[in-house]
Motif scaffolding. Structure first.
Motif, mmCIF file in Angstrom:
data_model
loop_
_atom_site.group_PDB
_atom_site.id
_atom_site.type_symbol
_atom_site.label_atom_id
_atom_site.label_comp_id
_atom_site.label_asym_id
_atom_site.label_seq_id
_atom_site.Cartn_x
_atom_site.Cartn_y
_atom_site.Cartn_z
ATOM 1 N N ALA A 143 38.339 49.329 35.877
ATOM 2 C CA ALA A 143 39.953 49.289 35.767
ATOM 3 C C ALA A 143 40.331 50.241 34.681
ATOM 4 O O ALA A 143 41.259 51.084 34.976
ATOM 5 N N GLU A 145 43.953 51.395 34.703
ATOM 6 C CA GLU A 145 44.778 50.255 34.999
ATOM 7 C C GLU A 145 44.665 49.387 33.788
ATOM 8 O O GLU A 145 44.719 48.065 34.118
ATOM 9 N N VAL A 203 45.338 44.267 32.137
ATOM 10 C CA VAL A 203 44.957 44.966 33.037
ATOM 11 C C VAL A 203 46.147 44.660 34.216
ATOM 12 O O VAL A 203 46.770 43.593 34.432
#
Length: 219
Positions: free
Chosen positions: A111, A116, A186
């Motif tokens: 991620a 992200e 996240v």
């Protein structure tokens, strides 16, 4: 209730008419496949955890609970399920926990590389205030007051926001390729959903374990 022949199919890794469900070796409960832990017998006849459900071979399934793994080891349930002699590592329960942790942290790293994630109190605070976070990860050894403030803000702005406090500041930082981090957000997306599912399995696995914290961070 599943018919007897449907349950039998799950033990052969077939797809039951009710969907992909499997029977736990230790409890006998039939549950959705994605909620369980899969094991296979390797070429050397040793039992291997298959956290990602990708290894070849007939699956042996357990509820994600440390007690179930320990029960399967103690009662030789893997040999019974595999219908052959197998070698089971004495530290299998610890190995499973380690692999579950690695799976979560690997997804967090992916991620980060996808752009992200946000780390650090101020950046995470900004995302939470705008309601743009899908997950909030906070180090289990971080200072309590800032963790509570961010969690309260996040849940207030995004009801149902998942707050995960299963990892240390060092673990979070290493996953991100940074110094120790206490607060990580996240963004929504497929990686966030996969991380949510893996974290749920890890949390369930140690639900009845009392583990001391590994120190306190002040990042």
């Amino acid at each position: 209730m599943m018919a007897a022949e449907e349950i039998a199919q799950t033990d052969r890794d077939g797809e039951s008419p009710a969907g992909p469900q499997r029977r736990c070796l230790a409890s006998g409960a039939v549950r959705p496949r994605e909620t369980l832990l899969r094991f296979v017998v390797g070429p050397d006849q040793s039992v291997v955890p298959d956290i990602a459900n990708r290894l070849p071979g007939r699956g042996l399934w357990l509820t994600p609970d440390r007690r179930m793994v320990e029960k399967a080891v103690a009662r030789k349930l893997f040999a019974r399920g595999a219908r052959q002699a197998v070698t089971v590592p004495e530290d299998l329960a610890d190995r499973v926990e380690g692999l579950l942790r690695q799976s979560c942290l690997r997804l967090l790293g992916l991620a980060r590389r996808a752009g992200e994630t946000a780390a650090g109190y101020d950046k995470v605070h900004g995302l939470l205030k705008k309601g743009e976070a899908a997950l909030l990860l906070q180090a289990s050894d971080g200072s309590r007051a800032p963790r509570i403030r961010l969690a309260t803000l996040g849940v207030g702005q995004t009801p149902g926001l998942e707050v995960i406090e299963l990892f240390t500041a060092n673990e979070l930082g290493e996953a991100l390729g940074q110094s120790p981090r206490v607060h990580v957000a996240v963004l929504p997306g497929g990686l966030a959903e996969r991380l949510r599912r893996e974290a749920a399995r890890l949390k369930a696995y140690n639900a009845d374990e009392s583990r001391p914290q590994r120190g306190q961070a002040s990042v």
